[in-house]
Structure formats: C-alpha cells, structure tokens
Write an enzyme that holds these catalytic residues in place. Structure first.
Site, short mmCIF file in Angstrom:
data_model
loop_
_atom_site.label_atom_id
_atom_site.label_comp_id
_atom_site.label_asym_id
_atom_site.label_seq_id
_atom_site.Cartn_x
_atom_site.Cartn_y
_atom_site.Cartn_z
N ARG A 287 -8.71 -0.64 4.71
CA ARG A 287 -7.87 0.45 4.35
C ARG A 287 -6.44 -0.06 3.78
NH1 ARG A 287 -6.31 4.88 7.93
NH2 ARG A 287 -4.90 4.97 6.38
N ARG B 184 0.96 13.96 13.67
CA ARG B 184 1.14 13.86 12.51
C ARG B 184 1.24 15.19 11.78
NH1 ARG B 184 -1.06 8.31 10.12
NH2 ARG B 184 0.68 8.71 8.72
N LYS C 81 0.77 -1.08 -0.01
CA LYS C 81 -0.09 0.03 0.03
C LYS C 81 0.98 1.36 -0.08
CE LYS C 81 -1.62 1.35 4.03
NZ LYS C 81 -1.40 2.73 4.52
N ASN C 82 1.75 1.27 0.92
CA ASN C 82 2.46 2.38 1.11
C ASN C 82 3.60 2.76 0.02
OD1 ASN C 82 1.01 3.01 3.31
ND2 ASN C 82 2.54 2.42 4.68
N CYS D 243 -4.54 12.13 13.69
CA CYS D 243 -5.33 10.81 13.53
C CYS D 243 -5.02 9.97 14.84
CB CYS D 243 -4.74 10.33 12.27
SG CYS D 243 -3.55 9.05 12.46
N ASP E 144 4.89 0.00 11.93
CA ASP E 144 3.53 -0.80 11.63
C ASP E 144 3.35 -1.91 11.96
OD1 ASP E 144 2.81 1.78 10.51
OD2 ASP E 144 3.50 1.47 8.46
N1 EPU Z 1 6.83 14.25 11.26
C1 EPU Z 1 6.78 15.65 11.86
N2 EPU Z 1 6.79 16.31 10.67
C2 EPU Z 1 6.39 16.12 9.30
C3 EPU Z 1 6.41 14.67 9.09
C4 EPU Z 1 6.42 13.83 9.85
O1 EPU Z 1 7.15 15.82 12.69
O2 EPU Z 1 6.44 17.08 8.59
C5 EPU Z 1 6.84 13.22 12.45
C6 EPU Z 1 5.43 12.33 12.48
O3 EPU Z 1 4.40 13.10 13.46
C7 EPU Z 1 6.02 11.16 13.24
C8 EPU Z 1 7.39 11.06 12.50
O4 EPU Z 1 7.70 12.38 12.11
O5 EPU Z 1 6.04 11.26 14.45
C9 EPU Z 1 7.54 10.23 11.07
O6 EPU Z 1 6.37 10.21 10.33
P1 EPU Z 1 6.60 9.81 8.75
O7 EPU Z 1 6.44 11.15 8.28
O8 EPU Z 1 7.46 8.99 8.57
O9 EPU Z 1 5.15 9.21 8.71
P2 EPU Z 1 4.22 9.01 7.34
O10 EPU Z 1 4.96 9.42 6.22
O11 EPU Z 1 2.93 10.12 7.74
C10 EPU Z 1 4.21 6.82 6.62
C11 EPU Z 1 3.20 5.55 6.53
C12 EPU Z 1 2.75 5.11 7.88
C13 EPU Z 1 3.73 4.67 8.69
C14 EPU Z 1 5.00 5.73 8.69
C15 EPU Z 1 6.28 5.38 9.54
C16 EPU Z 1 2.45 5.87 4.17
C17 EPU Z 1 1.31 6.39 3.47
N3 EPU Z 1 2.43 6.00 5.40
O12 EPU Z 1 3.58 7.71 7.19
O13 EPU Z 1 2.15 4.05 7.58
O14 EPU Z 1 3.61 4.24 9.78
O15 EPU Z 1 5.54 6.07 7.49
O16 EPU Z 1 6.81 4.42 8.95
O17 EPU Z 1 3.62 5.59 3.75
C18 EPU Z 1 0.07 2.51 7.95
O18 EPU Z 1 0.22 2.03 6.72
O19 EPU Z 1 -0.70 2.10 8.81
C19 EPU Z 1 0.94 3.70 8.34
C20 EPU Z 1 0.49 4.59 9.46
#
Ligand code: EPU
Length: 418
Positions: A397, A121, A22-23, A116, A304
């Site tokens: 999802r 996030r 998915k990701n 969320c 995850d």
């Molecule tokens: N963060 C910030 N600022 C930002 C971006 C992130 O502070 O601008 C923080 C977040 O709040 C979090 C940390 O950095 O504490 C890491 O978040 P990240 O941005 O890496 O997560 P994401 O990109 O929103 C993706 C996956 C998630 C997975 C995380 C971590 C996708 C679509 N989603 O989320 O997947 O948990 O990376 O590996 O790729 C899931 O599939 O169930 C899922 C939640």
C-alpha cells in the site's frame, strides 16, 4: 498471498533512491478534481493506495495516462460524485475526495471510512469544518452525503491538527466564497506540498507550514503541473535501517529538512549522519545507544516511523521508552516483534523496550503498513535462519519496491509469491 523472506545479519551499503510521498500524492490527485482539464503530476509512487485513488477517481469520470514517467490526470469528464464502499473500505484516504467534490460539483456521496487497525480514526473534524462552511450533510446507509451551492469562507478551529482534515478543508476552501482561516492546522510537509500544487492551479493560500492557514476563495482553478515531494517516511525507514545494520548508506532524492526530529534521534543512538542538499549519508554505530521517543505532529517525531524505531531500539544497549500520542492502538507490531525475541512491555500509550544483543529469525505477520516496515527492519538484523513476513499486501500500500531497494543495498531479502 505474497510473503517477504529475509536472511538477516548482513550490513547495508550503497545508495538508495527515495520515491514520491504517498501521503502528498493522494491529496494532490484528489485536488486535480478542482479544475477541469489535464494536470501533469511527476514523482507519483507506484503503490496500491495510489491505484485505489485512481480507481475511485476513474468512477468519478477522471482519466489517467502515463506519459514520460509523469501521470496525466484528465478531469474534463469528471462529473460523478459517488465514492463507493467497496473501494473506500480499502483506503481511508478516500475521504480526501470529500472537499474537492463539494467545492467543484456542489455535492459528494462518500462511504464513511470505518475504523482501522491503528485506531478508531474518526473524521468528525472534516465534517464539522465543512458544515461550518455551509455544507448540508447527513449520513445515510453508511454514506456521507454533502451538498452546498457554493461553500462560504469561515473561521475553523481544529481541536486536533488533523493532516487529512486540514487538506480536505483547504481543498474545500479554495473555491469558496470569501476567506477561510484554519487554526491549529497540520504543519506536515504533505500539507505544504498540496498547498503548493493548489497555488499553481491558481488558489490563494498563505500560512501553510504554520498552524494558521488562510485561503481566499477564487471563482475557478486551472489544471497545473507539479512534482510530488520525496517520501520522508520511506527516507526515515532507510535511515533507521542503515543505523540498525551497521550500514554505510547514502539516501538519495530526499529532503533532510523534513526529517530533523528523526535525524536527531538516530544520531543520539550513535549513528553518524551527514545531511546533504537532497541526500543523507548514514553510518551505523557498532553499539546502538538506547533513546526515548514520543510521537508528535510535525515537526515532532512522526507516528509513521514509531514502529520502525521500536525495531531499532529492540537491539539497543539499554532501555528505551516509546510514547505514542497520535493513535490509540499503534503498538500492534509489538506482539510480532516479541516473536523475534524483542523484549517489550506495554503500559497504555507507552512501550518500554529492553534492548537485546540479537533478534532471532521467525515467521511474523504484518498488521498494517508501518508495522510491515518495522518487521522487515527487525528481519534484517535477526539471526539463525529466515524471517518470513506474511500479509505483505499492507507493505504494498505504501512502499514502492522496498525489498528491491534493500537488495540494492546488499540485504538478503526477497519476495515469494504464494
Ligand atoms: N482525529 C480526530 N478527528 C478527526 C480527524 C482526526 O479525532 O476528524 C484524530 C485521529 O483519530 C488521530 C489524530 O486525530 O488520533 C491524528 O489523525 P490525522 O487526522 O492527522 O491522521 P490522518 O490524516 O487520518 C495522516 C496520514 C497517516 C499518518 C497521520 C498522522 C494520510 C493519507 N495519512 O492520517 O499516514 O499516520 O496523518 O501523521 O496522509 C500511513 O501512511 O501509514 C498513515 C497512517
């Protein structure tokens, strides 16, 4: 609302095939917007999040056709730039459209994703990165508005190696003027899969899979053909399930090299694991040893799979410490696991799990995607009746046919439609 019903206590055996990630599929679909024409994407999983991405891209003017099992994404007419609140609020990953839209159309208007269940996030690093590439941005009535004639390559340092942030900036940089370097970039396999797709479109990217990614902007990209990598989180979910249920399972169509940290922990818990080229064989132990884990960015133990591993440890012999370092509120499954008899104490970002001989069947409620998987795993070992997992729309999802795949392994699990 649908629910999943499980009669626990049966061992798992047989073969199970893993779907596309998915990701990885989500950013790859978004990246199709960077060129005009038909890209062909194989191994796209049939999931609600993918449908949501297709619906939003449909509003932007993209067209989708299923052809011989592949998804043809036609972006010839994709000229719109607005991703509306109604759809974005159902999927945070919609933010992945920001980079491609600004790079390709010079503007984007995307509803700001809210908080969320698993944490606040924020997306400040996505926005800061784009601003440093010259995008003009402001927030108006809950929408991020971004504009740029042509983005300019620059040096970006990410305070946190954000996964979708790295992907967004990489997609923005491929059509920028000059060189962009992303430091402290995310190293997840999904980032590398996106880079592979972008390269097949003609992008010039090096360093993906390390913490420094360099992108030389080009004038234009062409549509391309690509197969999405297997879902390592789905594979890891089966790995843990097989280890929990005294299973003898072969997980097929997966990439064991993406699961090194998880395999190591499940082995330490007593399972016998034999990685193959594109498969993993797992034999669950008679007695599960307790193991500590700490979630980390890749290649560390993935957040995850934290909830699923906690279900595993709740029937281990002894105490285990589970530390969550990625999201600030990713223990919401704990109160539901307790309803099944699990003994878990939470102290800030740490959960102390006291393994028990048995969990007991009960009705429970899923609160997010991975929590749903955790409760299903717990239900597979819970005795004394049926475990009902409610609010299963979270599961849909991100897991394709999970209950059918478990049925194929001999589990007594089914879906009941309300
Ligand atoms: N963060 C910030 N600022 C930002 C971006 C992130 O502070 O601008 C923080 C977040 O709040 C979090 C940390 O950095 O504490 C890491 O978040 P990240 O941005 O890496 O997560 P994401 O990109 O929103 C993706 C996956 C998630 C997975 C995380 C971590 C996708 C679509 N989603 O989320 O997947 O948990 O990376 O590996 O790729 C899931 O599939 O169930 C899922 C939640």
């Amino acid at each position: 609302m649908d629910k999943i019903v499980i009669e626990g206590g049966y061992p798992l055996s047989g073969k199970v095939s893993v779907s596309g990630a998915k990701n990885a599929a989500l950013p790859i679909l978004a990246a199709c917007l960077l060129s005009r024409g038909k890209s062909i994407i194989h191994n796209v999983p049939a999931l609600r999040d993918i449908d949501t991405m297709k619906r939003i891209m449909g509003l932007l003017g993209a067209d989708f056709i299923e052809e011989q099992g592949a998804l043809v994404v036609d972006t010839q007419q994709a000229r719109h730039h607005v991703a509306p609140y109604e759809l974005v609020k159902t999927m945070r990953a919609s933010i992945l459209l920001l980079g491609p839209l600004v790079a390709r159309l010079g503007r984007a208007k995307i509803s700001l994703p809210g908080g969320c269940a698993i944490g606040a996030r924020p997306i400040n690093l996505h926005l800061k990165g784009l601003a440093s590439m010259g995008a003009d941005m402001y927030l108006d009535r809950g929408y991020i508005n971004a504009k740029a004639r042509r983005l300019k390559g620059t040096e970006i340092f990410l305070d946190i190696p954000t996964v979708t942030g790295t992907e967004n900036l990489m997609m923005a940089a491929v059509l920028a003027d000059g060189t962009t370097t992303i430091r402290n970039a995310a190293k997840e396999p999904e980032v590398q899969d996106l880079a592979d797709f972008l390269r097949s479109m003609g992008a010039m990217i090096t360093g993906d899979g390390t913490d420094t990614i360099t992108i030389e902007g080009v004038q234009e990209l062409q549509p391309a053909e690509h197969a999405v990598i297997p879902d390592r989180i789905e594979a890891g979910t089966f790995l843990i399930a097989a280890a929990m249920c005294a299973g003898d399972v072969e997980i097929q169509d997966c990439m064991p090299e993406h699961l090194t940290a998880v395999i190591e922990k499940v082995e330490t818990a007593g399972a016998r694991i034999v990685p193959g080229d594109r498969s993993i064989s797992v034999q669950g132990p008679d007695r599960i040893e307790s193991v500590d884990i700490k979630t980390l960015p890749y290649p560390g133990f993935p957040t995850d799979l934290q909830a699923q591993f906690m279900a595993f440890m709740s029937i281990a012999d002894g105490w285990s410490m589970i530390r969550e370092t990625i999201f600030e509120n990713r223990f919401i499954h704990v109160s539901e696991l307790r309803r099944l008899g699990a003994e878990i104490e939470i102290n800030g970002a740490q959960a102390l799990v006291k393994g028990r001989k048995q969990l007991l069947a009960a009705p429970v409620m899923a609160t997010d995607l991975r929590a749903s998987a955790c409760l299903i795993l717990a239900g597979l070992v819970a005795r004394g009746g049926h475990t009902e997992v409610h609010r299963i729309y979270h599961l849909d999802r991100g897991y394709e046919d999970l209950e059918k795949k478990f049925q194929g392994l001999g589990a007594r699990i089914w879906r009941e439609r309300a």
